[in-house]
Write a protein that holds these residues in place. Structure first.
Motif, mmCIF file in Angstrom:
data_model
loop_
_atom_site.group_PDB
_atom_site.id
_atom_site.type_symbol
_atom_site.label_atom_id
_atom_site.label_comp_id
_atom_site.label_asym_id
_atom_site.label_seq_id
_atom_site.Cartn_x
_atom_site.Cartn_y
_atom_site.Cartn_z
ATOM 1 N N LYS A 197 0.826 -1.210 0.000
ATOM 2 C CA LYS A 197 0.000 0.000 0.000
ATOM 3 C C LYS A 197 0.861 1.261 0.000
ATOM 4 O O LYS A 197 1.979 1.266 0.489
ATOM 5 C CB LYS A 197 -0.905 0.027 1.237
ATOM 6 C CG LYS A 197 -1.865 -1.130 1.323
ATOM 7 C CD LYS A 197 -2.891 -1.013 2.414
ATOM 8 C CE LYS A 197 -2.374 -0.513 3.723
ATOM 9 N NZ LYS A 197 -3.348 -0.594 4.809
ATOM 10 N N HIS A 198 0.286 2.329 -0.509
ATOM 11 C CA HIS A 198 0.770 3.707 -0.443
ATOM 12 C C HIS A 198 1.975 4.031 -1.322
ATOM 13 O O HIS A 198 2.075 5.145 -1.805
ATOM 14 C CB HIS A 198 1.071 4.142 0.991
ATOM 15 C CG HIS A 198 -0.108 4.030 1.906
ATOM 16 N ND1 HIS A 198 -1.235 4.775 1.731
ATOM 17 C CD2 HIS A 198 -0.327 3.244 2.973
ATOM 18 C CE1 HIS A 198 -2.105 4.463 2.665
ATOM 19 N NE2 HIS A 198 -1.589 3.532 3.436
ATOM 20 N N LEU A 199 2.905 3.135 -1.514
ATOM 21 C CA LEU A 199 4.077 3.379 -2.349
ATOM 22 C C LEU A 199 4.333 2.151 -3.211
ATOM 23 O O LEU A 199 3.937 1.047 -2.851
ATOM 24 C CB LEU A 199 5.319 3.621 -1.476
ATOM 25 C CG LEU A 199 5.395 4.897 -0.657
ATOM 26 C CD1 LEU A 199 6.622 4.865 0.243
ATOM 27 C CD2 LEU A 199 5.427 6.123 -1.539
ATOM 28 N N TRP A 241 9.381 1.164 -1.271
ATOM 29 C CA TRP A 241 9.423 0.596 0.074
ATOM 30 C C TRP A 241 10.757 -0.081 0.340
ATOM 31 O O TRP A 241 11.320 0.029 1.432
ATOM 32 C CB TRP A 241 8.285 -0.403 0.281
ATOM 33 C CG TRP A 241 6.984 0.243 0.624
ATOM 34 C CD1 TRP A 241 5.853 0.278 -0.143
ATOM 35 C CD2 TRP A 241 6.679 0.967 1.823
ATOM 36 N NE1 TRP A 241 4.870 0.976 0.514
ATOM 37 C CE2 TRP A 241 5.346 1.404 1.720
ATOM 38 C CE3 TRP A 241 7.394 1.284 2.967
ATOM 39 C CZ2 TRP A 241 4.718 2.137 2.729
ATOM 40 C CZ3 TRP A 241 6.786 2.020 3.967
ATOM 41 C CH2 TRP A 241 5.459 2.442 3.837
ATOM 42 N N LEU A 282 2.234 0.944 7.936
ATOM 43 C CA LEU A 282 1.455 1.555 6.852
ATOM 44 C C LEU A 282 1.528 0.830 5.516
ATOM 45 O O LEU A 282 0.593 0.900 4.730
ATOM 46 C CB LEU A 282 1.951 2.994 6.616
ATOM 47 C CG LEU A 282 1.884 3.953 7.784
ATOM 48 C CD1 LEU A 282 2.551 5.258 7.425
ATOM 49 C CD2 LEU A 282 0.457 4.177 8.199
ATOM 50 N N GLY A 283 2.626 0.166 5.241
ATOM 51 C CA GLY A 283 2.869 -0.317 3.886
ATOM 52 C C GLY A 283 2.254 -1.635 3.519
ATOM 53 O O GLY A 283 1.938 -1.868 2.363
#
Length: 127
Positions: free
Chosen positions: A29-31, A36, A54-55
């Motif tokens: 997620k997110h990147l 990452w 978060l990832g």
């Protein structure tokens, strides 16, 4: 003491990198995955913490807990004959769901107003 902190940081980084590489792209997620990897390598402590916080995507279906004896226990297998097929996952945000509810409320309010006006026209009385 600093030696132990360094060992734990490197071990966390290695675990995060293995987890990151083994995950499907849809679970990152997110990147992008490459970003990452760079983050975890260049900033080992912060990158590792951010990756696990978060990832990665945690799925409830794939989680197996550990028993006190240290053996992983599996969730019970579903019964061979289920009464209803599983519902498809609907990926709508909370805002989209609230907007749909607002439109539905507005629809029923307008419908009630039209019914009220029809009754007034039928009876011939106007307020």
């Amino acid at each position: 003491m600093p030696f132990l902190f360094s060992i734990l940081t490197v071990a966390g980084m290695v675990i995060a990198l293995v987890d990151l590489i083994m995950r499907d792209e849809s679970q990152v997620k997110h990147l992008p995955r490459f970003a990452w990897i760079l983050l975890v390598i260049l900033l080992p402590l912060i990158g590792t913490i951010l990756w696990f916080a978060l990832g990665r995507e945690y799925s409830s279906a794939g989680l197996g807990g550990f028993t006190p004896a240290g053996r992983a226990h599996q969730a019970p297998a579903p019964a061979p004959q289920q009464s209803a097929p599983p519902r498809p996952f609907e990926a709508r945000s909370t805002e989209e769901q609230l907007a749909d509810l607002d439109r539905e409320i507005e629809y029923y309010e307008r419908r009630a107003e039209l019914e009220r006006r029809k009754r007034e026209l039928d009876t011939g009385s106007v307020d």
